[in-house]
Design an enzyme around this catalytic site. Sequence first.
Site, PDB file in Angstrom:
ATOM      1  N   GLU A   1       1.284  -1.027   0.076  1.00 23.27           N
ATOM      2  CA  GLU A   1       0.060  -0.218   0.195  1.00 23.27           C
ATOM      3  C   GLU A   1       0.917   1.385   0.349  1.00 23.27           C
ATOM      4  O   GLU A   1       0.310   2.336  -0.630  1.00 23.27           O
ATOM      5  CB  GLU A   1      -0.926   0.220   1.391  1.00 23.27           C
TER       6      GLU A   1
ATOM      7  N   ASP B   1     -11.084 -10.529   3.417  1.00 24.70           N
ATOM      8  CA  ASP B   1     -11.308 -11.769   3.607  1.00 24.70           C
ATOM      9  C   ASP B   1     -12.619 -11.665   4.721  1.00 24.70           C
ATOM     10  O   ASP B   1     -12.471 -10.657   5.042  1.00 24.70           O
ATOM     11  CB  ASP B   1     -10.166 -12.465   4.459  1.00 24.70           C
TER      12      ASP B   1
HETATM   13  N1  ADE Z   1      -6.172  -8.265   8.799  1.00 31.05           N
HETATM   14  C1  ADE Z   1      -7.535  -8.253   7.250  1.00 31.05           C
HETATM   15  N2  ADE Z   1      -7.759  -9.947   7.560  1.00 31.05           N
HETATM   16  C2  ADE Z   1      -7.626 -10.003   8.685  1.00 31.05           C
HETATM   17  C3  ADE Z   1      -8.244 -10.899   9.831  1.00 31.05           C
HETATM   18  N3  ADE Z   1      -8.883 -12.255   9.357  1.00 31.05           N
HETATM   19  N4  ADE Z   1      -7.599 -11.574  11.006  1.00 31.05           N
HETATM   20  C4  ADE Z   1      -7.084 -10.018  11.141  1.00 31.05           C
HETATM   21  N5  ADE Z   1      -6.947  -9.247  10.753  1.00 31.05           N
HETATM   22  C5  ADE Z   1      -7.155  -9.339  10.180  1.00 31.05           C
END
Ligand code: ADE
Length: 248
Positions: free
Chosen positions: A12, A207
């Site tokens: 980024e 996610d």
């Molecule tokens: N950052 C991006 N995805 C995450 C997740 N599943 N748990 C903690 N931090 C994150």
Amino acid sequence: MTTAILSALAEEQQGLIELLREPRRVARAGREFWLGELHGTPVVLALSRIGKVAAATTTTTLIEAFGVQRLIFTGVAGGIGPGVQVGDVVVASEFVQHDMDASPLFPRYQIPLYDRERFACDIALGEALLAASRASLESLALPATVHHGLIASGDRFVSAAEEARALHAALSNAGHAPLAVEMEGAAVAQVCHDYAIPYAAVRTISDRADDSAHVDFPQFVTEVASRYALAIIDEFVRELNKSSARGV
Ligand code: ADE
């Protein structure tokens, strides 16, 4: 007024460094800081590093050593709120630490000696990030939703559907229903609170913090996150610069 732009990921930050006018690299606290001008605004770019302590050290250094007067965070997060999908954007209104538990001495989630569970983001900076997020998603022709609300931070990568569900339920039962989970934002918010520095944060959902999070996360980070962050911050700083020129 110098603005800190904290990125969670090197991917980024790279595009932002390339946009800096007269970039200068300074090493401090085992970290690299990039000083320069972005669209006429003095900025310091830094990587938060991962986890609450690392992010707190980076934030404190930005304030104490570089004298930044406001702070913006860009990164990715796991979506755990209903309807928060991969590719969506969450602008934080507040932060809570999902792993803070000093009970029975203090109520669950309360930050000891602060008498509060949440730290709020600066309203005007948050509004500006919301506007920049909407405008840049539109210009990238991405059919994503921009959300605004509570983000939960903790020193844990959440990567199981059952854990994500339990975490969301426990926080919601205590009145802190989060949209997303990540590992730094609440620590940055607490340091900014201590120094009375305005802070706002934007996270792209990489996610769903479920059983496929460990696969979705790296794929999203390399393929999408940097484009999002760059477009949003570029738009945000242009608007910031226009507002300062108008004296607002
Ligand atoms: N950052 C991006 N995805 C995450 C997740 N599943 N748990 C903690 N931090 C994150």
